[in-house]
Design a protein around this motif. Structure first.
Motif, short mmCIF file in Angstrom:
data_model
loop_
_atom_site.label_atom_id
_atom_site.label_comp_id
_atom_site.label_asym_id
_atom_site.label_seq_id
_atom_site.Cartn_x
_atom_site.Cartn_y
_atom_site.Cartn_z
N LEU A 434 5.81 -5.11 -3.58
CA LEU A 434 5.85 -3.70 -3.99
C LEU A 434 4.59 -2.99 -3.50
O LEU A 434 4.64 -1.89 -2.94
N GLY A 435 3.44 -3.61 -3.72
CA GLY A 435 2.18 -2.95 -3.39
C GLY A 435 1.98 -2.80 -1.90
O GLY A 435 1.61 -1.73 -1.42
N SER A 436 2.27 -3.85 -1.14
CA SER A 436 1.86 -3.81 0.26
C SER A 436 2.82 -3.00 1.11
O SER A 436 2.42 -2.36 2.06
N LYS A 437 4.12 -3.00 0.77
CA LYS A 437 5.05 -2.32 1.65
C LYS A 437 5.15 -0.84 1.34
O LYS A 437 5.34 -0.01 2.22
N MET A 438 5.06 -0.50 0.07
CA MET A 438 5.38 0.87 -0.28
C MET A 438 4.16 1.75 -0.40
O MET A 438 4.25 2.97 -0.28
N ALA A 439 3.01 1.15 -0.62
CA ALA A 439 1.85 1.96 -0.96
C ALA A 439 1.47 2.90 0.18
O ALA A 439 0.84 3.93 -0.05
N GLU A 440 1.86 2.57 1.42
CA GLU A 440 1.43 3.41 2.53
C GLU A 440 2.41 4.53 2.81
O GLU A 440 2.17 5.36 3.68
N THR A 441 3.54 4.58 2.15
CA THR A 441 4.54 5.58 2.48
C THR A 441 4.56 6.68 1.42
O THR A 441 3.78 6.66 0.48
N SER A 442 5.49 7.61 1.61
CA SER A 442 5.60 8.69 0.64
C SER A 442 6.18 8.21 -0.68
O SER A 442 6.26 8.95 -1.64
N LEU A 443 6.59 6.92 -0.70
CA LEU A 443 7.10 6.39 -1.95
C LEU A 443 5.99 5.74 -2.78
O LEU A 443 6.26 5.05 -3.75
N ALA A 444 4.75 5.96 -2.40
CA ALA A 444 3.64 5.32 -3.10
C ALA A 444 3.67 5.56 -4.60
O ALA A 444 3.46 4.62 -5.37
N PRO A 445 3.96 6.80 -5.08
CA PRO A 445 4.00 6.97 -6.54
C PRO A 445 5.00 6.03 -7.19
O PRO A 445 4.70 5.40 -8.20
N LEU A 446 6.19 5.90 -6.55
CA LEU A 446 7.21 5.02 -7.11
C LEU A 446 6.69 3.59 -7.19
O LEU A 446 6.86 2.90 -8.19
N SER A 447 6.03 3.16 -6.11
CA SER A 447 5.57 1.77 -6.11
C SER A 447 4.54 1.55 -7.21
O SER A 447 4.57 0.52 -7.88
N TRP A 448 3.66 2.54 -7.42
CA TRP A 448 2.66 2.34 -8.48
C TRP A 448 3.32 2.34 -9.85
O TRP A 448 2.97 1.54 -10.72
N ILE A 449 4.32 3.24 -10.02
CA ILE A 449 5.03 3.26 -11.30
C ILE A 449 5.67 1.89 -11.56
O ILE A 449 5.55 1.32 -12.64
N LEU A 450 6.32 1.34 -10.52
CA LEU A 450 7.01 0.07 -10.70
C LEU A 450 6.02 -1.05 -11.02
O LEU A 450 6.29 -1.90 -11.87
N ILE A 451 4.88 -1.03 -10.33
CA ILE A 451 3.89 -2.09 -10.59
C ILE A 451 3.42 -2.01 -12.04
O ILE A 451 3.33 -3.03 -12.74
N ILE A 452 3.15 -0.78 -12.51
CA ILE A 452 2.70 -0.64 -13.89
C ILE A 452 3.79 -1.09 -14.85
O ILE A 452 3.53 -1.79 -15.84
N VAL A 453 5.05 -0.72 -14.53
CA VAL A 453 6.15 -1.12 -15.40
C VAL A 453 6.25 -2.64 -15.49
O VAL A 453 6.42 -3.21 -16.57
N VAL A 454 6.09 -3.32 -14.35
CA VAL A 454 6.17 -4.79 -14.38
C VAL A 454 5.07 -5.37 -15.27
O VAL A 454 5.33 -6.24 -16.10
#
Lengths: 562, 104
Positions: A434-454
């Motif tokens: 989640l962190g490495s693939k998404m953090a660089e794109t415009s979906l970064a907020p989603l990836s951070w939300i998901l990481i926090i949720v996990v």
């Protein structure tokens, strides 16, 4: 593109060889059905045949690992029907996990069979039938095949959920399952019919291009969203993601415990692989149609939110449960949520699916299957011997049956996701992907939300998993000691040892393992649609092997086909 | 003079679909809900065949799919009715609201 099938087409022997695991499953069903006619009815013999059949299927799948290249193949269909049945390393890996799990569930059935009436034939025919459906679910990119495979996996599952015919709970569970299942499949088929109406094909690779073109041009947005929602809803029902999860706790509680174990892993994993495959195909379709912008931003957010709600809801609802099967049902909803998060990564344009996301998927599936098998083995033995499925039945298990309590602790700690067990590695790789693939794109907020949720959900799940551990070791209702069967104890301990091994070994670099054993997902051979959209594909894509119209029209006359 | 076109079939199919959904939501009888499911599946068939008939491209995917859907519907009905009979044997009704042994 069925029109283009030449009637003289037959699969070659090599192509049939690619299909050998499924054929072995069909053969096992036939043997189980025929054996009682010759040798008389015996549940135990059916279990042995099922066990042997699963092992044969396993060996046939393992044999294919080396034969299939990284990108997979679309076998058993003429080129024009590409995607109907595909074979890549992900499918093979799934079949291997499925068959290992099937042997485990068969052993579980044998352990509990002393208390059952002798109808093992029907049970194993249905069980293997659903395994066949699940194997097909993971190996198709054609919507018709997908619907047929989902039904092939579902119909036997409805029946085995109600297999305990004199049990009222079991009867109600199967009715709930068949009604929810029937409704969701019907609505999914309606969505498929709309997609067919828009794009005149059932090949997902072509539909994906059309959808990407239309979305980019702002056409048909409502219709596309609606039909995609219908299709995804049908799959989410099989995964038991949260708005579609109502059947899950009830069916898990009502069904026999080995059926519960089967459904909790096999049917969810199959639907999950199918979901990832569809999302990946849509992603490729968008790339080939030349839309490198995030065409499926909405899809990514939708899947991400669904996944986040699933794991949060599952963990909170599990907290209130006193029946161990219901608790494990909600736990499986939560874990399905974690795994669904991977689907959001697959919506990213330009993502090559091998590497971290595939590694995460592979490890999560394997570890999840092992820890659920361990937990269900212990829970099954406890519930058979105490005639109670309440968590209270575990009271003082540390004293009553230490060789069950210790592996149970290992599996539960692994389900929470704490080191040094496999569950920790699975979550670690999920977060890494989640962190490495998404953090660089415009979906970064989603990836951070998901990481926090996990992370938050891991904390919540700590409470209810540890409630079982506390009951086992810190409370003691002076219940009599158990006499667990040797096979069951061995199975539970084997699962615990495997989890420990995963926790130690896989931390290193499962990426190589993933590259070797899951490779890349099958990339559909993309046929450009008639509107002559610009070809703007990345280098390794196979583009525009379009069906020749003149060939398509020359269907040889029936009878003269050979 | 009125010529029947694709739109007529689609409206018919949408109407059947809505009836099916309405039946599923309002009926409390398990067989009633199954009838709703069958209605939806029939609207799917109308869709597939109409889209196939009025498509400009060669191919008969839609008609073949409709055949498959009919078979799926039959198989599902067989399993579902057997399961409903099993419920009736246990609780003497197939009213889904009365199946309350499971508190989901």
């Amino acid at each position: 593109m069925l029109a283009a099938i030449e009637l003289s087409w037959y699969p070659s022997l090599a192509e049939l060889g690619w299909f050998a695991p499924e054929l072995a499953l069909v053969g096992t069903i036939v043997v189980i059905l025929v054996a009682p006619l010759i040798l008389g009815r015996s549940g135990l013999r059916s279990a042995r045949i099922a066990f042997a059949g699963a092992l044969v299927t396993l060996l046939l799948s393992v044999r294919l690992v080396e034969q299939v290249g990284g990108g997979g193949i679309s076998g058993l269909a003429p080129e024009s029907a590409a995607g109907m049945l595909i074979l890549d390393k992900l499918t093979i890996l799934f079949k291997i996990i499925l068959m290992l799990f099937l042997t485990g569930v068969t052993a579980l059935w044998v352990l509990g069979s002393s208390e059952k009436e002798e109808n093992g034939e029907e049970f194993f025919v249905l069980m293997i039938g659903s395994a066949l459906g699940m194997a097909l679910m993971t190996s198709t990119l054609n919507l018709l095949m997908m619907a047929v495979a989902i039904e092939a996996a579902s119909l036997p599952s409805y029946a085995i959920a109600g297999f305990d015919k004199r049990n009222r709970k079991s009867a109600e569970a199967s009715v709930k399952y068949v009604i929810f299942g029937g409704v969701s499949v019907a609505i999914m088929l309606y969505g498929i019919s709309l997609l067919y109406g828009m794009y005149h094909t059932l090949n997902v690779a072509i539909i994906a291009q059309g959808v990407a073109n239309d979305l980019a041009a702002g056409q048909n947005t409502v219709l596309i969203s609606m039909s995609l929602f219908c299709v995804l809803g049908g799959i989410a029902f099989k995964i038991a993601a949260v708005p579609f999860h109502f059947w899950c706790p009830d069916v898990f509680e009502g069904a026999k415990i080995e059926v519960t174990a089967w459904l909790s892993v096999a049917s969810k994993a199959a639907a999950l692989v199918l979901l990832l495959r569809l999302v990946d195909a849509f992603n490729i379709g968008a790339m080939v149609a030349g839309h490198s912008i995030l065409t499926y931003n909405g899809l990514a957010w939708g899947l991400g939110v669904l996944a986040a709600i699933s794991c949060t809801w599952g963990n909170f609802a599990a907290y209130r449960q006193s029946n161990v099967k219901r608790l494990l049902a909600y736990s499986s909803i939560a874990h399905a949520g974690y795994m669904m998060m991977l689907a959001t990564i697959f919506t990213l344009p330009g993502t090559t699916t091998s590497g971290k996301p595939m590694a995460a998927l592979m490890i999560y599936l394997i570890v999840y299957a092992v820890m659920n098998l361990g937990v269900f083995t212990v829970a099954a033995i406890v519930s058979w011997q105490t005639k109670s499925e309440d968590i209270g039945a575990f009271s003082g298990l540390g004293r009553r049956a230490p060789w069950l309590a210790v592996p149970m602790v290992c599996c539960l700690v692994s389900l929470v996701g704490l080191p040094p067990f496999g569950g920790f590695i699975a979550k670690y790789w999920l977060l890494l992907a989640l962190g490495s693939k998404m953090a660089e794109t415009s979906l970064a907020p989603l990836s951070w939300i998901l990481i926090i949720v996990v992370v938050i959900n891991t904390l919540i799940s700590l409470f209810f998993y540890f409630r079982i551990i506390r009951t086992m070791f810190l409370s003691d209702d002076q219940l009599p000691a158990l006499s667990p069967p040797f096979l069951g104890t061995a199975m539970a301990n084997l699962c615990a040892v495997l989890l420990l091994l995963f926790g130690v070994v896989l931390i290193n670099e499962p990426k190589e393992l993933a590259d070797r054993y899951t490779g890349d997902m099958y990339k559909p051979t993309v046929v450009l649609t008639s509107k002559d959209v610009p070809i703007n594909a990345p280098g390794d894509m196979q583009v525009a092997r379009s069906v020749d119209e003149s060939d398509a029209m020359q269907i040889p006359a029936l009878g003269g086909a050979q | 003079m009125l010529t029947i076109g694709l739109m007529h079939y689609l409206v018919l199919s949408a109407a059947i679909f809505c009836c099916g959904i309405f039946v599923m939501i309002t009926k409390r009888n398990a067989i009633g809900i199954l009838i709703g499911v069958e209605l939806v599946l029939n609207s799917v068939n109308v869709n597939f065949i109409a889209f196939d008939r009025y498509s400009q491209q060669p191919g008969f995917d839609g008609q073949i799919t409709a055949l498959f859907v009919i078979v799926l519907a039959a198989a599902e009905a067989a399993v579902a009715v057997a399961i409903c009979m099993n419920l009736y044997k246990n609780i003497n009704t197939i009213d889904v609201d009365r199946g309350d042994a499971l508190h989901g």
